[in-house]
Design an enzyme around this catalytic site. Structure first.
Site, PDB file in Angstrom:
ATOM      1  N   GLY A 116       0.668  -1.219   0.127  1.00  0.00           N
ATOM      2  CA  GLY A 116      -0.075  -0.060   0.042  1.00  0.00           C
ATOM      3  C   GLY A 116       1.015   1.311   0.012  1.00  0.00           C
ATOM      4  N   GLN A 190       3.696  -8.880  -5.347  1.00  0.00           N
ATOM      5  CA  GLN A 190       2.425  -9.374  -5.648  1.00  0.00           C
ATOM      6  C   GLN A 190       1.990  -9.022  -7.228  1.00  0.00           C
ATOM      7  OE1 GLN A 190       0.125  -6.249  -3.129  1.00  0.00           O
ATOM      8  NE2 GLN A 190      -1.479  -7.524  -4.030  1.00  0.00           N
ATOM      9  N   GLY A 222      -5.334  -7.163  -4.251  1.00  0.00           N
ATOM     10  CA  GLY A 222      -5.767  -7.663  -3.005  1.00  0.00           C
ATOM     11  C   GLY A 222      -4.646  -8.868  -2.419  1.00  0.00           C
ATOM     12  N   ILE A 252       1.468  -4.464   7.339  1.00  0.00           N
ATOM     13  CA  ILE A 252       2.581  -3.621   7.975  1.00  0.00           C
ATOM     14  C   ILE A 252       2.207  -2.505   8.961  1.00  0.00           C
ATOM     15  CG2 ILE A 252       2.935  -2.194   5.953  1.00  0.00           C
ATOM     16  CD1 ILE A 252       6.079  -3.285   6.626  1.00  0.00           C
ATOM     17  N   LYS A 396      -4.518   3.648  10.191  1.00  0.00           N
ATOM     18  CA  LYS A 396      -5.087   4.018   8.738  1.00  0.00           C
ATOM     19  C   LYS A 396      -5.263   5.630   8.566  1.00  0.00           C
ATOM     20  CE  LYS A 396      -5.986  -0.465   8.026  1.00  0.00           C
ATOM     21  NZ  LYS A 396      -4.959  -1.132   7.039  1.00  0.00           N
TER      22      LYS A 396
END
Length: 508
Positions: A116, A190, A222, A252, A396
């Site tokens: 991310g 990924q 995802g 993470i 977040k």
């Protein structure tokens, strides 16, 4: 069949409709495969090989997406998981750790999901390089934690980062600073999948480029992609050959997700005939977690139920804290040998999450994703462990950042623990307004992080700044209306206060 105006109406029987839909599906699939082949011709060598592997996974996901009819769960088949499949952490922690705990650690690999970006917090580059405590980034804290384990027990627990094409380059540059730390760090990428035009169901991409104007044509699919991309990277086989047996996977940005020796010991000491291949850490739901995925019993298997799978008529029931009492923290302990076996048998069968997006130009696209926890139903003797809330500490938003930067937590060897000076174990509810969203703006508004040891609830809205050594206690609400500004003076103690209006402190 009737022709009415310009509309052709098909009068089809059920069988005829099924045949028509099947032809349509095949048409979409054939068109997609042709477009993917075209895209492959725009690359050469290693890039083409990697993209080929990625596209195989994407084709499989797209095929399953076209097959999906209706909800993936039947509501009346959902049951609460049996108590013997959700183990309470207190009981696990009551066990005495054996001398063989070092041998168990030597069979463990820590995997952090590092795909991310920090964009939602106004930062460029990987989210893992945002400073969260004493100038330490998420990545620094992770390395410190594992290095501390390796030194304390004289073991070799490696760290593996699952990067995405968005974070890989920047992460690899940063990893150079850990060369002299006692932790072996590996990375793998990924997959990279093409975003799909919602109308035509064809890829948006015109070539394999990801930079500049091409960036928004691709996405990382995802964290459920971990199984395929880990396998494809060759790293899975390499770690199995080195005697590793389990991975501990977590996000993470979850600062509570540290290696827990009691859970590791519990995993390693299951009876041989009931060897557990998957542990999902769950924790008790609060009203703030109503959207989190939960563990259910379905067809005699533990299964993860996400809100996206819930029929509309049952969403309120899903959100209720009374029926579904636990939610998935995404801290997972998974057998490496089982991942290899299930991937080779193509037996994961994770539910597809259809994520609609609108690109900058206004084009509506969909991206097909899967969640790592959704594979739990494929593993043998899977368990849930109901852990304390302290193992779920995600950052977040800037509100979360304020909590972890404050004196509510103390930092030791990369791990954050609730301060012993706080008299009750729950964290305060903090809600900072849009002026604090970006990390840079957030830091500019605090001369120092306030004392929050006795805080229950904080809401801040509008143009508000905090001086040095401010203390917040009980419930504090600070609201600066549009055009007003509130400067909380240095040394102020706010206890059960509502502050509103205009309060300026000017230098003289």
């Amino acid at each position: 069949n009737l022709l009415v105006g310009d509309i052709f109406i098909l009068n089809l029987s059920k069988a005829g409709m099924a045949e028509f839909q099947e032809k349509l599906r095949l048409q979409h699939e054939t068109s997609m495969h042709k477009e993917l082949e075209k895209l492959l011709t725009t690359a050469k060598g290693a890039e083409q090989e990697i993209s080929k592997k990625d596209f195989e996974g994407f084709k499989n996901l797209f095929h399953r997406f076209l097959q999906v009819k209706g909800p993936s769960v039947k509501w009346d088949k959902i049951h609460k998981p049996p108590e013997d499949l959700i183990h309470p952490y207190d009981k696990i922690k009551a066990q005495v750790l054996p001398d063989s705990v070092a041998a168990s650690l030597n069979k463990l690999v820590v995997v952090k999901l590092n795909g991310g970006l920090g964009t939602s917090m106004g930062c460029k580059g990987p989210k893992s390089v945002i400073s969260v405590r004493n100038e330490n980034t998420f990545l620094d804290l992770t390395v410190h934690q594992i290095e501390h384990l390796n030194k304390t027990f004289n073991v070799d627990v490696p760290l593996v980062l699952m990067n995405s094409f968005n974070t890989d380059e920047d992460t690899k540059k940063i990893l150079q600073k850990y060369t002299h730390h006692r932790v072996h760090i590996h990375t793998f990428n990924q997959s990279r999948y093409p975003r799909i035009n919602k109308e035509s169901l064809l890829p948006v991409a015109k070539d394999l480029g990801v930079h500049g104007d091409h960036g928004d044509a691709w996405y990382p699919p995802g964290h459920g992609d971990i199984y395929a991309s880990f396998y494809n990277s060759g790293l899975l086989d390499q770690l199995i050959a080195a005697g590793k047996e389990y991975i501990f996977v977590s996000n993470i940005d979850n600062l509570g997700a540290t290696v827990d020796l009691f859970i590791l010991n519990h995993l390693m000491t299951q009876p041989k005939d009931k060897r557990c291949e998957f542990i999902m850490e769950v924790t008790d739901k609060t009203r703030a977690d109503v959207k989190g995925g939960t563990l259910i019993q379905y067809d005699d298997k533990l299964r993860l139920l996400e809100i996206a799978q819930v029929p509309k008529a049952h969403v309120d029931e899903f959100k209720s804290v009374t029926k579904f009492k636990i939610f998935n923290t995404n801290n997972l302990w998974i057998s490496l040998a089982a991942i290899k076996r299930l991937h080779e048998q193509n037996a994961m069968d994770m539910e597809i999450i259809v994520n609609p997006k609108t690109l900058d130009g206004g084009l509506n696209v969909i991206q097909l994703e899967t969640a790592v926890g959704a594979a739990i139903k494929a593993f043998d003797n899977a368990l849930g462990v109901n852990v304390p809330r302290s193992r779920f500490l995600p950052v977040k938003t800037s509100s979360d950042l304020l909590l972890v930067m404050s004196n509510l937590y103390s930092l030791d060897a990369g791990s954050l623990t609730m301060s012993k000076k706080r008299e009750f174990p729950s964290t305060p509810h903090v809600k900072l307004g849009s002026s604090f969203t970006k990390v840079h703006d957030f830091l500019m508004r605090f001369e120092s992080i306030p004392d929050m040891l006795e805080l229950d609830h904080l809401t801040v809205s509008g143009d508000v700044t905090f001086g040095k050594n401010v203390s917040l206690k009980g419930t504090v609400i600070i609201i600066a209306n549009h055009g007003d500004r509130i400067d909380i003076p240095a040394g102020a103690v706010l206890e059960n206060k509502i502050v509103s209006g205009n309060l300026r402190i000017l230098d003289h």
